[in-house]
Design an enzyme around this catalytic site. Structure first.
Site, PDB file in Angstrom:
ATOM      1  N   TYR A  80     -16.163   3.206   3.915  1.00 36.77           N
ATOM      2  CA  TYR A  80     -15.016   2.341   4.189  1.00 36.77           C
ATOM      3  C   TYR A  80     -14.377   2.681   5.540  1.00 36.77           C
ATOM      4  CZ  TYR A  80     -15.909   1.751  -0.746  1.00 36.77           C
ATOM      5  OH  TYR A  80     -16.546   1.529  -1.941  1.00 36.77           O
ATOM      6  N   CYS A 116      -0.788  -1.731  18.807  1.00 38.61           N
ATOM      7  CA  CYS A 116       0.641  -2.049  18.850  1.00 38.61           C
ATOM      8  C   CYS A 116       1.236  -2.253  17.471  1.00 38.61           C
ATOM      9  CB  CYS A 116       0.849  -3.276  19.719  1.00 38.61           C
ATOM     10  SG  CYS A 116       0.140  -3.025  21.330  1.00 38.61           S
ATOM     11  N   GLU A 117       1.154  -1.252  16.645  1.00 36.31           N
ATOM     12  CA  GLU A 117       1.769  -1.272  15.312  1.00 36.31           C
ATOM     13  C   GLU A 117       2.162   0.150  14.953  1.00 36.31           C
ATOM     14  OE1 GLU A 117       0.694  -3.632  12.233  1.00 36.31           O
ATOM     15  OE2 GLU A 117      -0.617  -4.976  13.379  1.00 36.31           O
ATOM     16  N   GLU A 167     -23.399   2.372  -9.332  1.00 36.70           N
ATOM     17  CA  GLU A 167     -23.118   1.752  -8.022  1.00 36.70           C
ATOM     18  C   GLU A 167     -22.215   2.624  -7.155  1.00 36.70           C
ATOM     19  OE1 GLU A 167     -22.748  -2.902  -9.547  1.00 36.70           O
ATOM     20  OE2 GLU A 167     -20.948  -1.700  -9.270  1.00 36.70           O
ATOM     21  N   ARG A 200     -18.708   5.566  -2.078  1.00 36.04           N
ATOM     22  CA  ARG A 200     -18.011   6.664  -1.404  1.00 36.04           C
ATOM     23  C   ARG A 200     -18.671   8.017  -1.649  1.00 36.04           C
ATOM     24  NH1 ARG A 200     -12.405   6.169  -0.524  1.00 36.04           N
ATOM     25  NH2 ARG A 200     -12.379   4.727  -2.287  1.00 36.04           N
TER      26      ARG A 200
END
Ligand code: LLP
Length: 420
Positions: free
Chosen positions: A371, A342-343, A273, A276
């Site tokens: 991802y 805004c972080e 499976e 990536r």
């Protein structure tokens, strides 16, 4: 290896200049290379050819229909974890007998749909889930094929958020409990317990944890056989690491050489499976520089892509190479590449040495094919990016950029507020 290369001073994807794509389609923009994608699939297929495995691409890594279809056309199956992923798998025409379904939290509805569609196997992660699948199968008058996901209790030596094969993780069933379940298998008259599954984590760059897990599970299979419990499938999961920076992950061939002798001894049909390994280096995120800002302490390069488009650096502290689309001399200064969200966790790179960068030029955030888009969100009400597939000198839009209308499509203001 991948097909994102400089030709002269310009970064290309296959035969196309990426800057042209950025200007034509706008940014932020995901760009995938078809041939890189297929090449990685074929690499695994070749490495494991002696056991003729079923390679189920892990849909969570990249679930775009075009990407799934491209792989399914080459013979891939799909590894799913939700009803939504089942929907995608069926939509691209993946034969149900090439679909495997993991997840610790499958709902009754999801289970029912997958049983009706006659998927190859559920990877069951707990006894209550097994009881549930048995019950739903009985109600539907079906017999369902099931593999037990074993938690082999091995250390994957990767980021703690993506380690899944330790007994402190929520995944799978320990050997002892699995044995008990297999002994009781007649009690579950509507399921055929025909396989075992393991998946110990992701971005694993050495073969040792895989060898450890596969060895443990194959010893278990041999023990079960001696006790009269025969199986048909062994699903060894995904997890093979890729190059993001300076890693030297095992190649598919080295990985196969290490575990094939153990797999062959089991005599079972092998399923893999990978996610990536197939998609990771087949995609990049292209972003444009909005501003360059210096503070007394730092220099920030502010780009139009953010953590909502690619969350891996913010969430795991993950490293992604950053390349200017137009090469601009030697790396000179250390900068933080940050997005507009805004972080303070909204960054793609910290203290990264790059050539001097100008407003309006473009950067490629590399290795964003897995991802990347699948973990994108609309945080800060940002429409999600467009996705392109490049095939030699041709380009296809495989997902349109979201619009502001898309952001509010499912929202409603209750009538009592309309007069206010
Ligand atoms: N099979 C199962 C049961 C899985 O849970 C996963 C990934 C895979 C296969 C595919 O693993 P891969 O070959 O891609 O390593 N968001 C994280 C990765 C989470 C992986 C979750 N499970 C990241 O960006 O690094």
């Amino acid at each position: 290896m991948h097909q994102f290369k400089y030709v002269g001073r310009q970064l290309f994807c296959e035969k196309l200049r990426i800057e042209d794509l950025a200007k034509r389609f706008g940014t932020p923009l995901y760009v995938y290379s078809y041939h890189t994608l297929i090449d990685h699939f074929v690499k695994i297929q070749r490495a494991f050819s002696s056991v003729n495995p079923l390679i189920c691409f892990s849909v969570k890594a990249n679930s775009n229909l075009a990407i799934l279809k491209a792989l399914v056309c080459k013979g891939a199956g799909l590894d799913i974890v939700s009803g939504g992923e089942l929907f995608r798998a069926l939509k691209v025409g993946c034969p149900p007998e090439r679909i495997v379904y993991a997840s610790v939290g499958k709902t009754d509805r999801e289970i029912e749909e997958a049983i009706r569609r006659r998927i190859l196997s559920f990877n069951v992660e707990s006894l209550p889930e097994l009881e549930n699948i048995n019950r739903i199968s009985a109600r539907l008058g079906r017999t369902t094929q099931v593999s037990i996901r074993i938690n082999p209790d091995v250390e994957a030596k990767t980021h703690k958020y993506i380690t899944t094969g330790k007994l402190t993780n929520k995944f799978g069933i320990d050997f002892e409990s699995a044995q008990r379940i297999l002994f009781l298998r007649r009690k579950f008259s509507r399921v055929n317990l025909t396989g075992l599954h393991i998946h110990i984590g992701s971005q694993i760059t050495t073969s040792a944890p895989f060898v450890g897990a596969v060895r443990k599970v194959s010893e278990f299979i041999i023990k079960l056989e001696k006790m009269g419990i025969g199986l048909e499938f062994l699903n060894i999961g995904g997890g093979m690491g890729i190059v993001y920076n300076q890693e030297t992950p095992q190649t598919a061939q080295v990985y196969a050489n290490k575990i094939l002798p153990i797999l062959e001894r089991t005599g079972l049909k092998i399923i893999l499976e990978p996610g990536r390994f197939i998609a990771g280096n087949a995609g990049i995120l292209v972003t444009r520089i909005l501003y360059v800002k210096s503070t007394p302490k730092k220099k920030f390069v502010i780009v139009d892509g953010g953590m909502n488009d690619l969350i891996r650096p913010a969430l795991y502290g993950a490293y992604h190479k950053i390349l200017p689309l137009g090469k601009a001399g030697a790396a000179r200064e250390k900068v933080d590449i940050v997005g507009p969200i805004c972080e303070s966790g909204d960054f793609f790179a910290k203290a990264r040495k790059l050539p001097s960068l100008k407003k309006g030029s473009y950067l490629a955030v590399m290795s964003a094919g897995a991802y990347g888009f699948t973990m994108a969100s609309n945080y800060n009400s940002r429409p999600r990016p467009q996705e392109l597939l490049v095939v030699k000198d041709r380009v296809f839009v495989i997902r349109r950029r979201e619009s502001n209308q898309d952001l509010v499509r499912n929202e409603e203001v209750p009538p009592f507020l309309s007069g206010i």
